[in-house]
Write an enzyme that holds these catalytic residues in place. Structure first.
Site, short mmCIF file in Angstrom:
data_model
loop_
_atom_site.label_atom_id
_atom_site.label_comp_id
_atom_site.label_asym_id
_atom_site.label_seq_id
_atom_site.Cartn_x
_atom_site.Cartn_y
_atom_site.Cartn_z
N SER A 80 21.31 -12.61 -21.94
CA SER A 80 20.55 -12.14 -20.78
C SER A 80 19.10 -11.81 -21.08
O SER A 80 18.32 -11.58 -20.14
CB SER A 80 21.23 -10.92 -20.17
OG SER A 80 22.42 -11.31 -19.56
N LYS A 83 16.74 -13.87 -19.12
CA LYS A 83 16.57 -13.77 -17.66
C LYS A 83 15.13 -13.52 -17.21
O LYS A 83 14.64 -14.20 -16.31
CB LYS A 83 17.52 -12.71 -17.09
CG LYS A 83 18.98 -13.17 -17.10
CD LYS A 83 19.93 -12.06 -16.71
CE LYS A 83 21.38 -12.56 -16.73
NZ LYS A 83 22.36 -11.47 -16.63
N TYR A 198 22.46 -22.05 -16.33
CA TYR A 198 22.44 -20.64 -16.71
C TYR A 198 23.18 -20.43 -18.04
O TYR A 198 22.69 -19.72 -18.93
CB TYR A 198 23.06 -19.80 -15.58
CG TYR A 198 23.37 -18.38 -15.99
CD1 TYR A 198 22.34 -17.45 -16.17
CD2 TYR A 198 24.69 -17.98 -16.21
CE1 TYR A 198 22.63 -16.16 -16.57
CE2 TYR A 198 24.98 -16.69 -16.60
CZ TYR A 198 23.95 -15.78 -16.78
OH TYR A 198 24.23 -14.50 -17.19
N TYR A 250 20.32 -3.03 -16.57
CA TYR A 250 21.51 -2.92 -15.71
C TYR A 250 21.67 -1.51 -15.15
O TYR A 250 20.70 -0.91 -14.70
CB TYR A 250 22.77 -3.35 -16.47
CG TYR A 250 22.61 -4.68 -17.13
CD1 TYR A 250 22.36 -5.80 -16.35
CD2 TYR A 250 22.66 -4.82 -18.49
CE1 TYR A 250 22.18 -7.03 -16.93
CE2 TYR A 250 22.49 -6.06 -19.08
CZ TYR A 250 22.25 -7.15 -18.29
OH TYR A 250 22.07 -8.35 -18.87
N VAL A 268 23.99 -9.59 -24.15
CA VAL A 268 25.25 -9.29 -24.84
C VAL A 268 25.32 -9.89 -26.24
O VAL A 268 26.22 -9.58 -27.00
CB VAL A 268 26.50 -9.74 -24.03
CG1 VAL A 268 26.65 -8.94 -22.76
CG2 VAL A 268 26.45 -11.23 -23.74
O1 DON Z 1 28.45 -13.99 -19.03
C1 DON Z 1 27.26 -14.12 -18.97
O2 DON Z 1 26.71 -14.21 -17.90
C2 DON Z 1 26.54 -14.16 -20.29
N1 DON Z 1 26.49 -15.44 -20.81
C3 DON Z 1 25.20 -13.49 -20.31
C4 DON Z 1 25.31 -12.09 -19.97
C5 DON Z 1 24.50 -11.08 -20.68
O3 DON Z 1 23.91 -11.18 -21.74
C6 DON Z 1 24.65 -9.81 -19.97
N2 DON Z 1 24.17 -8.78 -20.68
N3 DON Z 1 23.99 -7.86 -21.23
#
Ligand code: DON
Length: 325
Positions: A80, A83, A198, A250, A268
């Site tokens: 993320s 983003k 994405y 978040y 993440v």
């Molecule tokens: O499941 C998702 O959307 C991930 N590939 C990315 C999400 C992410 O990094 C959210 N963050 N903290």
């Protein structure tokens, strides 16, 4: 990547209260290394193999000086943290108001994968949560993302195919978010195109130094301080930083802004970027995450840097570069 000679000599506005920057980063990193809380993300199977003991920290100043501590060149997937940068590319391509018709800029106060859509318009609340990021991905092409994020980082980036595969196999909730956006009339492509794009952007391989350079490009009014390329306009860089400040962490965004006071974005994969506009970008990496999905050690390192060196955006200018009492 520009191979800047590392130096601990402070320069210009990156002089953190006269202390050698490298020494400050090493100290902050050593303290964070002692923390053992948090869990490595496992909801995408491929992420769970990350080494929880690695910790990296990098700072890139707007004059192009780079400072690194610990595992600053260990690769991880951007997740993320991508983003805000893809959002900036979409703003640059289509204009702010046109993107605003599809994705808002209001904090959702909800987790990253929440079904968070404006009750009247059906627009995702903001581009920092998945619903908004998937709509943003539908507005740009695969090539624009790859080239644009590479321009932010200062060198071409590559996709981690195993992570991408893992995302494709498990990303049903994200596909559901894309379907809702399609139903609301705000998706710019098919559901499959938007979600695959994405997932691919999330699977790009970076280091703490790369994401610090990306953040420094936002800090430097959209111009990469290592390559001198103008990646996005000053207006887009400013807008992106503002949205990171209100929505980037978040459901911990308000707490983060009050305590740390720097626009930031977490992922993440264990990365966090933070921007001090006009001064520098910071990138951190450490895989164990807290309950909100933010890296425990990354959060600690940025909190400590902000407190020790008076980096809070809302600090009075006369105390901005003084350590608090
Ligand atoms: O499941 C998702 O959307 C991930 N590939 C990315 C999400 C992410 O990094 C959210 N963050 N903290």
């Amino acid at each position: 990547m520009t191979d800047e000679k590392l130096s601990d000599e402070p320069q210009g506005k990156t002089d953190l209260k006269g202390e050698p920057i490298l020494e400050a980063l090493r100290e902050v990193l050593a303290e964070a290394r002692e923390l053992d809380g948090g869990e490595v993300a496992s909801y995408i199977p491929q992420l769970s193999s990350a080494d929880p003991s690695q910790v990296g920290l990098a700072l890139v100043g707007v004059y192009g000086r780079t400072f690194e501590a610990g595992d600053s060149r260990v690769p991880f997937t951007i997740q993320s943290v991508s983003k805000p940068f893809v959002y900036a590319l979409a703003l640059e391509k289509l204009g702010i108001e046109s993107v605003m018709e599809r994705v808002g800029v209001e904090p959702s106060g909800e987790p990253f994968n929440a079904i968070s859509l404006d009750a009247d318009s059906g627009r995702p609340m903001n581009p920092m949560i998945n619903a908004g990021a998937i709509v943003v991905a539908s507005l740009v092409s695969d090539d624009e993302i790859l080239e644009g994020l590479g321009a932010f980082a200062g060198h071409p980036l590559e996709v981690d195919d195993a992570v991408l595969q893992s995302e494709l196999e498990t990303g049903h909730r994200n596909r559901a978010l894309a379907h809702l956006a399609l139903a609301a009339g705000v998706l710019g492509s098919t559901v499959d195109e938007a979600t695959e794009r994405y997932f691919r952007q999330c699977s790009l391989i970076v280091t703490a130094l790369d994401v610090a350079t990306m953040a420094a490009t936002l800090a430097n009014a959209g111009r990469n301080p290592l390559t001198d390329e103008q990646v996005v306009s000053e207006t887009v860089a400013r807008w992106t930083c503002a949205v990171m400040a209100s929505c980037g962490m978040y459901d911990a965004s308000g707490d983060w802004l009050a305590r740390v006071g720097l626009p930031a974005k977490s992922g993440v994969g264990g990365g966090i970027v933070a921007v001090d506009p006009g001064v520098f970008g910071v990138g951190t990496f450490s895989a164990p995450l807290d309950a909100q999905g933010n890296s425990v050690r990354g959060r600690a390192m940025l909190t400590s840097l902000s407190r020790s060196y008076g980096l809070h955006a809302f600090a009075h200018p006369t105390v901005k570069f003084q350590p608090p009492e």
